[in-house]
Design a protein around this motif. Sequence first.
Motif, PDB file in Angstrom:
ATOM      1  N   ALA A   1       0.811  -1.216   0.000  1.00  0.00           N
ATOM      2  CA  ALA A   1       0.000   0.000   0.000  1.00  0.00           C
ATOM      3  C   ALA A   1       0.846   1.268   0.000  1.00  0.00           C
ATOM      4  O   ALA A   1       0.401   2.318  -0.471  1.00  0.00           O
ATOM      5  CB  ALA A   1      -0.934  -0.001   1.211  1.00  0.00           C
ATOM      6  N   THR A   2       2.090   1.177   0.514  1.00  0.00           N
ATOM      7  CA  THR A   2       2.920   2.382   0.591  1.00  0.00           C
ATOM      8  C   THR A   2       3.419   2.831  -0.770  1.00  0.00           C
ATOM      9  O   THR A   2       3.925   3.956  -0.903  1.00  0.00           O
ATOM     10  CB  THR A   2       4.125   2.163   1.526  1.00  0.00           C
ATOM     11  OG1 THR A   2       4.989   1.152   0.983  1.00  0.00           O
ATOM     12  CG2 THR A   2       3.667   1.748   2.908  1.00  0.00           C
TER      13      THR A   2
ATOM     14  N   LEU B   1      -4.470  -4.861  -2.426  1.00  0.00           N
ATOM     15  CA  LEU B   1      -4.228  -4.785  -3.859  1.00  0.00           C
ATOM     16  C   LEU B   1      -4.038  -6.188  -4.436  1.00  0.00           C
ATOM     17  O   LEU B   1      -3.241  -6.968  -3.908  1.00  0.00           O
ATOM     18  CB  LEU B   1      -2.972  -3.949  -4.130  1.00  0.00           C
ATOM     19  CG  LEU B   1      -3.051  -2.484  -3.679  1.00  0.00           C
ATOM     20  CD1 LEU B   1      -1.673  -1.843  -3.707  1.00  0.00           C
ATOM     21  CD2 LEU B   1      -4.015  -1.704  -4.560  1.00  0.00           C
ATOM     22  N   HIS B   2      -4.750  -6.490  -5.500  1.00  0.00           N
ATOM     23  CA  HIS B   2      -4.578  -7.766  -6.172  1.00  0.00           C
ATOM     24  C   HIS B   2      -3.203  -7.775  -6.822  1.00  0.00           C
ATOM     25  O   HIS B   2      -2.877  -6.892  -7.643  1.00  0.00           O
ATOM     26  CB  HIS B   2      -5.678  -7.965  -7.219  1.00  0.00           C
ATOM     27  CG  HIS B   2      -5.728  -9.348  -7.786  1.00  0.00           C
ATOM     28  ND1 HIS B   2      -4.829  -9.795  -8.741  1.00  0.00           N
ATOM     29  CD2 HIS B   2      -6.548 -10.398  -7.519  1.00  0.00           C
ATOM     30  CE1 HIS B   2      -5.111 -11.035  -9.052  1.00  0.00           C
ATOM     31  NE2 HIS B   2      -6.154 -11.435  -8.330  1.00  0.00           N
ATOM     32  N   LYS B   3      -2.384  -8.753  -6.501  1.00  0.00           N
ATOM     33  CA  LYS B   3      -0.971  -8.725  -6.892  1.00  0.00           C
ATOM     34  C   LYS B   3      -0.772  -8.839  -8.403  1.00  0.00           C
ATOM     35  O   LYS B   3       0.234  -8.362  -8.933  1.00  0.00           O
ATOM     36  CB  LYS B   3      -0.211  -9.837  -6.158  1.00  0.00           C
ATOM     37  CG  LYS B   3      -0.176  -9.620  -4.656  1.00  0.00           C
ATOM     38  CD  LYS B   3       0.527 -10.755  -3.936  1.00  0.00           C
ATOM     39  CE  LYS B   3       0.532 -10.528  -2.436  1.00  0.00           C
ATOM     40  NZ  LYS B   3       1.190 -11.647  -1.702  1.00  0.00           N
ATOM     41  N   GLN B   4      -1.698  -9.461  -9.087  1.00  0.00           N
ATOM     42  CA  GLN B   4      -1.560  -9.595 -10.536  1.00  0.00           C
ATOM     43  C   GLN B   4      -2.216  -8.442 -11.273  1.00  0.00           C
ATOM     44  O   GLN B   4      -1.635  -7.886 -12.203  1.00  0.00           O
ATOM     45  CB  GLN B   4      -2.174 -10.920 -11.006  1.00  0.00           C
ATOM     46  CG  GLN B   4      -2.225 -11.096 -12.513  1.00  0.00           C
ATOM     47  CD  GLN B   4      -0.854 -11.246 -13.156  1.00  0.00           C
ATOM     48  OE1 GLN B   4       0.121 -11.575 -12.499  1.00  0.00           O
ATOM     49  NE2 GLN B   4      -0.781 -10.989 -14.455  1.00  0.00           N
TER      50      GLN B   4
ATOM     51  N   ASN C   1     -14.329   2.528  -2.866  1.00  0.00           N
ATOM     52  CA  ASN C   1     -13.708   1.571  -1.943  1.00  0.00           C
ATOM     53  C   ASN C   1     -14.025   2.007  -0.516  1.00  0.00           C
ATOM     54  O   ASN C   1     -13.140   2.396   0.255  1.00  0.00           O
ATOM     55  CB  ASN C   1     -12.195   1.521  -2.193  1.00  0.00           C
ATOM     56  CG  ASN C   1     -11.513   0.397  -1.438  1.00  0.00           C
ATOM     57  OD1 ASN C   1     -12.169  -0.491  -0.889  1.00  0.00           O
ATOM     58  ND2 ASN C   1     -10.198   0.418  -1.389  1.00  0.00           N
ATOM     59  N   ARG C   2     -15.301   1.954  -0.170  1.00  0.00           N
ATOM     60  CA  ARG C   2     -15.800   2.558   1.072  1.00  0.00           C
ATOM     61  C   ARG C   2     -15.198   1.951   2.330  1.00  0.00           C
ATOM     62  O   ARG C   2     -15.137   2.591   3.360  1.00  0.00           O
ATOM     63  CB  ARG C   2     -17.331   2.424   1.117  1.00  0.00           C
ATOM     64  CG  ARG C   2     -18.065   3.294   0.114  1.00  0.00           C
ATOM     65  CD  ARG C   2     -17.962   4.766   0.464  1.00  0.00           C
ATOM     66  NE  ARG C   2     -18.764   5.613  -0.414  1.00  0.00           N
ATOM     67  CZ  ARG C   2     -18.828   6.938  -0.313  1.00  0.00           C
ATOM     68  NH1 ARG C   2     -18.121   7.540   0.635  1.00  0.00           N
ATOM     69  NH2 ARG C   2     -19.556   7.639  -1.151  1.00  0.00           N
ATOM     70  N   GLY C   3     -14.741   0.716   2.261  1.00  0.00           N
ATOM     71  CA  GLY C   3     -14.219   0.076   3.465  1.00  0.00           C
ATOM     72  C   GLY C   3     -12.718   0.196   3.648  1.00  0.00           C
ATOM     73  O   GLY C   3     -12.152  -0.450   4.539  1.00  0.00           O
ATOM     74  N   VAL C   4     -12.053   1.030   2.830  1.00  0.00           N
ATOM     75  CA  VAL C   4     -10.600   1.044   2.858  1.00  0.00           C
ATOM     76  C   VAL C   4     -10.039   1.438   4.222  1.00  0.00           C
ATOM     77  O   VAL C   4      -9.016   0.904   4.669  1.00  0.00           O
ATOM     78  CB  VAL C   4     -10.044   1.954   1.738  1.00  0.00           C
ATOM     79  CG1 VAL C   4     -10.433   3.415   1.962  1.00  0.00           C
ATOM     80  CG2 VAL C   4      -8.529   1.807   1.634  1.00  0.00           C
ATOM     81  N   ASN C   5     -10.693   2.358   4.912  1.00  0.00           N
ATOM     82  CA  ASN C   5     -10.166   2.805   6.202  1.00  0.00           C
ATOM     83  C   ASN C   5     -10.418   1.812   7.324  1.00  0.00           C
ATOM     84  O   ASN C   5      -9.717   1.827   8.340  1.00  0.00           O
ATOM     85  CB  ASN C   5     -10.753   4.172   6.581  1.00  0.00           C
ATOM     86  CG  ASN C   5     -10.250   5.279   5.674  1.00  0.00           C
ATOM     87  OD1 ASN C   5      -9.137   5.206   5.164  1.00  0.00           O
ATOM     88  ND2 ASN C   5     -11.066   6.297   5.459  1.00  0.00           N
ATOM     89  N   GLU C   6     -11.407   0.954   7.133  1.00  0.00           N
ATOM     90  CA  GLU C   6     -11.686  -0.075   8.132  1.00  0.00           C
ATOM     91  C   GLU C   6     -10.951  -1.381   7.823  1.00  0.00           C
ATOM     92  O   GLU C   6     -10.448  -2.048   8.731  1.00  0.00           O
ATOM     93  CB  GLU C   6     -13.199  -0.354   8.201  1.00  0.00           C
ATOM     94  CG  GLU C   6     -14.018   0.780   8.802  1.00  0.00           C
ATOM     95  CD  GLU C   6     -14.146   1.976   7.882  1.00  0.00           C
ATOM     96  OE1 GLU C   6     -14.173   1.786   6.651  1.00  0.00           O
ATOM     97  OE2 GLU C   6     -14.194   3.109   8.405  1.00  0.00           O
TER      98      GLU C   6
ATOM     99  N   PRO D   1      -1.994   5.031  -8.824  1.00  0.00           N
ATOM    100  CA  PRO D   1      -3.026   5.828  -8.169  1.00  0.00           C
ATOM    101  C   PRO D   1      -3.978   4.965  -7.345  1.00  0.00           C
ATOM    102  O   PRO D   1      -4.367   3.873  -7.769  1.00  0.00           O
ATOM    103  CB  PRO D   1      -3.764   6.498  -9.331  1.00  0.00           C
ATOM    104  CG  PRO D   1      -2.854   6.370 -10.510  1.00  0.00           C
ATOM    105  CD  PRO D   1      -2.106   5.103 -10.295  1.00  0.00           C
ATOM    106  N   ASN D   2      -4.337   5.466  -6.201  1.00  0.00           N
ATOM    107  CA  ASN D   2      -5.321   4.792  -5.363  1.00  0.00           C
ATOM    108  C   ASN D   2      -6.703   4.851  -6.000  1.00  0.00           C
ATOM    109  O   ASN D   2      -6.996   5.763  -6.798  1.00  0.00           O
ATOM    110  CB  ASN D   2      -5.371   5.470  -3.991  1.00  0.00           C
ATOM    111  CG  ASN D   2      -5.097   4.512  -2.863  1.00  0.00           C
ATOM    112  OD1 ASN D   2      -5.710   3.463  -2.782  1.00  0.00           O
ATOM    113  ND2 ASN D   2      -4.148   4.871  -2.009  1.00  0.00           N
TER     114      ASN D   2
END
Length: 438
Positions: free
Chosen positions: A120-121, A174-177, A164-169, A157-158
Motif C-alpha cells: 500500500a505504501t 491490492l490484487h498482486k496480478q 472503496n468505502r471500506g478502505v479505512n476499516e 493511483p489509489n
Amino acid sequence: MTTPMPPDNPIQDLLDFIDRSPSPWHAAASVEAAVQTFQFARLDETAKWQLQAGGRYYVVRDDSSIVLFVLGSKAPVEAGFKIVGAHTDSPGFRIRPHAATVSSGFARLGVEIYGGPILATFTDRDLSLAGRISYLDEHGKLAYRLVRFDQPLLRLPNLAIHMNRGVNEDGLKLHKQNELPPLFAQLTGEQLPQPYFLALLEQASGIPAAQILSWDLAVYDTQKGAVWGANREFYADSQIDNLASCHAGLQALLADTVMNDAHSTLVCAFFDHEEIGSQSHVGAGGSFLADTLQRICIATGMDREDTARALANSFLISADMAHGYHPNFPAAYDADHRVYVNQGPVIKSNANRRYSTESVSAAQFIRWCEDAEVPYQRYSHRSDLPCGSTIGPIASAKLGIRSVDVGCPMWAMHSVRESAGVDDHDYMIRVLKRFFSD
C-alpha cells in the motif's frame, strides 16, 4: 598513506548515498565510487590476484554485490578476518520481461513483487525506474549499463474512497496480478506499448533500442531523503533497510585510524538478494564471500590448514536494521524487549537461529559498545509472530565463523518510505570502528 576526511554530517552523507542508490546495482556502484579516493584497487575474479601487505582492495560480483577488504599488518592466520556484512537490496517491484501493456489507451508496466514490501505504501508516490540493462555493443559483444530515470515516470493511483468505502476499516488490499501494474503513459492508437517502453530505455541509456536484449529494473521512489522531527532527530528515506547498514560499515572501514592501523584483515561484504533468501551466486548463501576470503589466504601464502585457522579466529557482524518500538502499536512488541529509536544499536536474538547471535557473540558486541561509549539494546521478537532473518545465520554457517546480528532501530520497515534515528547511525559507525580497531 593519507586518506580523505570522513563526512562532517554522517546523516546527510547517508541520505545522499541512499539517493544515489535506487537499485542494488546502483548501490554497489555507489560503494565503488566512495572507495576510489581511498586508493582501493579493483580485483577481477577471473584474474590471478597479487596482493600487497597493507593493500586495499575490492571485488564486485554481477554488479550488485561487493566485498571490500584491507590487509592488516598481521597475516589472517595470526589475526583472522573482521567482517561486517549487510545487503544492497530492498523489497519492492521488479519489471517483467514483457514489460509494457496497454488497457483503454493507458500503458502500464507489468511488475513482480520482490521480497516482502508493504504494497500500500507504493500508491500515490512519484515512482520511477532504475537498474541495469544488457545489450550488444558496437562490436557485437554482450555489455551492461546502469540506467536510471530521474524524473517521476510511474504512478500507482489509489482507487477513490467513493469506490472503496471500506478502505479505512479493512485496509488497502491490492490484487498482486491485476492491480499493481503502475501507469506510465497514455498512448495514441498507433503506438505499441513495448516499443514505446524500449524507446524510453534508449532515451535513458543512450543504447539503441534494437541492441537492448534484457533488463533488471526496480521501481523506486524519487522523493529525496529528509531529516525530520521537532529537534531534527529522525530521518526518512527509501531503502534505509539496509543501505543504512552498508553506509555505516563503509564509513567505519574508511576511517583513517582503522585502515592505517589494522592488524586483522578488515572486510565489508555487501550482498544482493537478502530479501529473497540469499540463495544465489551473488547472495550470502552463495560462494562470493567464501571465495574472496579463500583467495586472500592463497595470495598471502597460506595453505588449507592456515585458512581454516584464520576462519576459526574470525568474527562476523551481520548488520541489518531492527524493529524500533512504535508507540501507536504497543501490542506488536514483546513488552520486555522493546527497543527505541535513538537509544543505540540493537543486538537481535532468536532461539531458532533466525539471527546468528548467541551469548558469546552478544557479549563481545557489548564489550565493543562499552569501549566505544555507545549505548546498546537487546531485542527478541514476539513468540506468536514469525521472525524475519538476515545474512548472519547463512554466512556464519557457510564460513564457520562466530557471528552476531545487530542493527539500528527503525520504523516502517519494508515501506517505500522508512524512518530511523539520527543518533543511532552515528552510534553504529562508532561501534563498528571499535570492532575493526580491536
